[in-house]
Motif scaffolding. Sequence first.
Motif, PDB file in Angstrom:
ATOM      1  N   GLY A  62     140.597  65.092  79.877  1.00  0.00           N
ATOM      2  CA  GLY A  62     139.310  64.587  80.342  1.00  0.00           C
ATOM      3  C   GLY A  62     138.182  64.729  79.345  1.00  0.00           C
ATOM      4  O   GLY A  62     137.014  64.815  79.733  1.00  0.00           O
ATOM      5  N   ASP A  63     138.496  64.743  78.046  1.00  0.00           N
ATOM      6  CA  ASP A  63     137.450  64.863  77.028  1.00  0.00           C
ATOM      7  C   ASP A  63     136.941  63.463  76.686  1.00  0.00           C
ATOM      8  O   ASP A  63     137.537  62.745  75.884  1.00  0.00           O
ATOM      9  N   TRP A  64     135.822  63.086  77.283  1.00  0.00           N
ATOM     10  CA  TRP A  64     135.312  61.718  77.167  1.00  0.00           C
ATOM     11  C   TRP A  64     134.399  61.525  75.955  1.00  0.00           C
ATOM     12  O   TRP A  64     134.081  60.387  75.595  1.00  0.00           O
ATOM     13  N   ASP A  65     133.970  62.586  75.303  1.00  0.00           N
ATOM     14  CA  ASP A  65     133.006  62.481  74.209  1.00  0.00           C
ATOM     15  C   ASP A  65     133.731  62.623  72.871  1.00  0.00           C
ATOM     16  O   ASP A  65     133.807  63.699  72.307  1.00  0.00           O
ATOM     17  N   ARG A  66     134.263  61.511  72.343  1.00  0.00           N
ATOM     18  CA  ARG A  66     135.111  61.580  71.156  1.00  0.00           C
ATOM     19  C   ARG A  66     134.641  60.615  70.075  1.00  0.00           C
ATOM     20  O   ARG A  66     135.404  59.770  69.595  1.00  0.00           O
ATOM     21  N   HIS A  67     133.389  60.720  69.665  1.00  0.00           N
ATOM     22  CA  HIS A  67     132.888  59.833  68.624  1.00  0.00           C
ATOM     23  C   HIS A  67     133.371  60.276  67.243  1.00  0.00           C
ATOM     24  O   HIS A  67     133.995  61.336  67.087  1.00  0.00           O
ATOM     25  N   ALA A  68     133.075  59.477  66.223  1.00  0.00           N
ATOM     26  CA  ALA A  68     133.672  59.646  64.893  1.00  0.00           C
ATOM     27  C   ALA A  68     133.348  60.986  64.240  1.00  0.00           C
ATOM     28  O   ALA A  68     134.142  61.498  63.447  1.00  0.00           O
ATOM     29  N   LYS A  69     132.203  61.594  64.560  1.00  0.00           N
ATOM     30  CA  LYS A  69     131.831  62.856  63.930  1.00  0.00           C
ATOM     31  C   LYS A  69     132.602  64.037  64.512  1.00  0.00           C
ATOM     32  O   LYS A  69     132.483  65.160  64.035  1.00  0.00           O
ATOM     33  N   GLN A  70     133.395  63.778  65.547  1.00  0.00           N
ATOM     34  CA  GLN A  70     134.174  64.848  66.165  1.00  0.00           C
ATOM     35  C   GLN A  70     135.637  64.830  65.726  1.00  0.00           C
ATOM     36  O   GLN A  70     136.510  65.328  66.420  1.00  0.00           O
ATOM     37  N   TRP A  71     135.838  64.269  64.543  1.00  0.00           N
ATOM     38  CA  TRP A  71     137.181  64.219  63.972  1.00  0.00           C
ATOM     39  C   TRP A  71     137.134  64.596  62.495  1.00  0.00           C
ATOM     40  O   TRP A  71     136.266  64.149  61.752  1.00  0.00           O
ATOM     41  N   GLY A  72     138.093  65.411  62.093  1.00  0.00           N
ATOM     42  CA  GLY A  72     138.340  65.640  60.691  1.00  0.00           C
ATOM     43  C   GLY A  72     139.690  65.027  60.359  1.00  0.00           C
ATOM     44  O   GLY A  72     140.425  64.585  61.257  1.00  0.00           O
ATOM     45  N   TRP A  73     140.040  65.013  59.073  1.00  0.00           N
ATOM     46  CA  TRP A  73     141.304  64.395  58.660  1.00  0.00           C
ATOM     47  C   TRP A  73     141.964  65.267  57.597  1.00  0.00           C
ATOM     48  O   TRP A  73     141.346  65.586  56.581  1.00  0.00           O
ATOM     49  N   ILE A 118     136.899  53.793  76.204  1.00  0.00           N
ATOM     50  CA  ILE A 118     137.163  53.150  74.921  1.00  0.00           C
ATOM     51  C   ILE A 118     135.902  53.241  74.066  1.00  0.00           C
ATOM     52  O   ILE A 118     134.846  52.724  74.425  1.00  0.00           O
ATOM     53  N   SER A 119     136.001  53.897  72.925  1.00  0.00           N
ATOM     54  CA  SER A 119     134.844  54.127  72.067  1.00  0.00           C
ATOM     55  C   SER A 119     134.914  53.268  70.809  1.00  0.00           C
ATOM     56  O   SER A 119     135.981  52.740  70.463  1.00  0.00           O
ATOM     57  N   PRO A 120     133.791  53.127  70.087  1.00  0.00           N
ATOM     58  CA  PRO A 120     133.839  52.429  68.795  1.00  0.00           C
ATOM     59  C   PRO A 120     134.860  53.037  67.839  1.00  0.00           C
ATOM     60  O   PRO A 120     135.492  52.316  67.060  1.00  0.00           O
ATOM     61  N   PHE A 121     135.031  54.355  67.891  1.00  0.00           N
ATOM     62  CA  PHE A 121     136.042  55.023  67.072  1.00  0.00           C
ATOM     63  C   PHE A 121     137.431  54.433  67.343  1.00  0.00           C
ATOM     64  O   PHE A 121     138.199  54.162  66.415  1.00  0.00           O
ATOM     65  N   ASP A 122     137.754  54.234  68.625  1.00  0.00           N
ATOM     66  CA  ASP A 122     139.056  53.681  69.002  1.00  0.00           C
ATOM     67  C   ASP A 122     139.229  52.262  68.477  1.00  0.00           C
ATOM     68  O   ASP A 122     140.281  51.904  67.942  1.00  0.00           O
ATOM     69  N   GLU A 176     143.103  47.502  76.974  1.00  0.00           N
ATOM     70  CA  GLU A 176     141.643  47.468  76.892  1.00  0.00           C
ATOM     71  C   GLU A 176     141.169  47.371  75.442  1.00  0.00           C
ATOM     72  O   GLU A 176     140.163  46.725  75.152  1.00  0.00           O
ATOM     73  N   LEU A 177     141.894  48.019  74.544  1.00  0.00           N
ATOM     74  CA  LEU A 177     141.556  47.926  73.126  1.00  0.00           C
ATOM     75  C   LEU A 177     141.635  46.486  72.634  1.00  0.00           C
ATOM     76  O   LEU A 177     140.781  46.015  71.869  1.00  0.00           O
ATOM     77  N   GLU A 204     135.476  43.171  67.878  1.00  0.00           N
ATOM     78  CA  GLU A 204     135.417  43.873  66.601  1.00  0.00           C
ATOM     79  C   GLU A 204     134.025  44.454  66.387  1.00  0.00           C
ATOM     80  O   GLU A 204     133.026  43.900  66.832  1.00  0.00           O
ATOM     81  N   LEU A 205     133.966  45.574  65.700  1.00  0.00           N
ATOM     82  CA  LEU A 205     132.691  46.234  65.458  1.00  0.00           C
ATOM     83  C   LEU A 205     131.842  45.457  64.455  1.00  0.00           C
ATOM     84  O   LEU A 205     132.364  44.839  63.524  1.00  0.00           O
ATOM     85  N   THR A 206     130.554  45.525  64.663  1.00  0.00           N
ATOM     86  CA  THR A 206     129.608  44.903  63.724  1.00  0.00           C
ATOM     87  C   THR A 206     128.638  45.924  63.157  1.00  0.00           C
ATOM     88  O   THR A 206     127.765  45.581  62.371  1.00  0.00           O
ATOM     89  N   GLU A 207     128.792  47.190  63.570  1.00  0.00           N
ATOM     90  CA  GLU A 207     127.942  48.265  63.078  1.00  0.00           C
ATOM     91  C   GLU A 207     128.795  49.435  62.624  1.00  0.00           C
ATOM     92  O   GLU A 207     129.945  49.589  63.040  1.00  0.00           O
ATOM     93  N   ALA A 208     128.224  50.276  61.772  1.00  0.00           N
ATOM     94  CA  ALA A 208     128.941  51.444  61.269  1.00  0.00           C
ATOM     95  C   ALA A 208     129.166  52.455  62.389  1.00  0.00           C
ATOM     96  O   ALA A 208     128.393  52.532  63.349  1.00  0.00           O
ATOM     97  N   LEU A 209     130.233  53.240  62.271  1.00  0.00           N
ATOM     98  CA  LEU A 209     130.487  54.317  63.222  1.00  0.00           C
ATOM     99  C   LEU A 209     129.398  55.373  63.118  1.00  0.00           C
ATOM    100  O   LEU A 209     128.734  55.513  62.083  1.00  0.00           O
ATOM    101  N   LYS A 210     129.226  56.147  64.192  1.00  0.00           N
ATOM    102  CA  LYS A 210     128.274  57.244  64.183  1.00  0.00           C
ATOM    103  C   LYS A 210     128.597  58.216  63.056  1.00  0.00           C
ATOM    104  O   LYS A 210     129.735  58.680  62.935  1.00  0.00           O
TER     105      LYS A 210
END
Length: 418
Positions: A247-258, A314-318, A386-387, A392-398
């Motif tokens: 149930g972790d709904w807040d998963r934007h791009a800054k919450q990921w490392g690689w 479904i987030s912009p990250f996805d 849903e994806l 398609e995105l038109t703006e940069a990720l957070k």
Amino acid sequence: MVVVVLVFLGLTYWSLSSTDKTFDTCEIVGLSDVEKIDFERYDSVLVAASTLYEGNSIKNVMQGEQYRKAWSTPVKVPILYLNNLDGNAKVLEEGGGQQTHSLKLQKDNGTLMTLRSVSKDPSPLVPKVAKTLGIENIVVDGISAQHPYAALVVAQLSEKAKILNTKPKVVFVPKHERLSSYNDKYGNRLFLLEYETKGNAKWLGLKNVDSLVDTDDLQELKINNSSKVGININSLVRARLFDLLIGDWDRHAKQWGWAIENIGDSINAIPLPCDRDNAFFNLEGVLPTIISNNALLPEVQSFENEIDFLPGLISPFDVYFMRDIPQSTFEQEAKELQLLLTDEVIEASFSVWSDEIYELDGKELITKIKNRRDDLISYAILFQQELLKSKELTEALKGSEDVKMTKAQMACFNCASN
């Protein structure tokens, strides 16, 4: 009708004005004057994460019971001095989170860690109109929907699901010399101590992986070496399905490392999720239910036996990273999670909680995780469908606003290769 509206407004104002505080730190049990305590005489303390969210019958109805009891229930926590941390540690700088106070640390071997405050400070997010009306508690009290110790269980589940995690531990940090000028703000507080999602990656213990990067750095790597940089799509799909499970709904791009895996002269990026503040998010009460409806905030969803509105998750990250991944991969990873996260594994993961916290929330959360796991294949298929519907995105990720990209490259990760 007028009477009903007036009663509702009266109860709302009474509930929201029950406290004028916007922030408070932890409360130590059995030790009165904290400033005079020599914490070196102790190896642990009995501490409540925060008593700021304690409610009454009216608040519980209007703003929900949430996890108020978990926040105010004392737990035994080990004491940490930075000079006693394995490998020593020094403070580099403060973190930049809006609600979480954090300190970035560096160990002698170069490994980066962070202290993330368990208690949150949402005051920067309180709108002026709420302050003027004296109802800023509508924002402040929202923190009670977060479980203060969710990250500990999520880390255990992640290990069993073979998903990278930052290995958080809850600690109490007294005021001491190594904190230096940060003592007033960060001394005598409760924290999650965890690894950073960038820098030295030796702590992961992965073959051919020696460094970690943020999402924006990964994008730059891809743009500059488009044919040689890819992501581990199975690991990413599994990690996102795992997010649905907890149930972790807040998963934007800054919450990921690689984690950067070097394979010959190519790079395979393995996702490393971080920041589990909103896992098991429990939103109850009249006011939160009104505010968080699917039309206004479709992504803000309470952790229930079933997912209420999957399109809202479904987030912009996805869209950026996963839109071109086939349905077969989603089904495969959902089945694998079902096999790995057995009833016994899920139940054992909660052993990291104290008996007091487990008695409050453990059994109910275990039941919900099991129910979601059982339906995970259906959720995985719906997620992928849903994806495909997403534009398609038109703006940069957070967090990636400073990365130099063409409009085409902003659309998706693999678009840099086109």
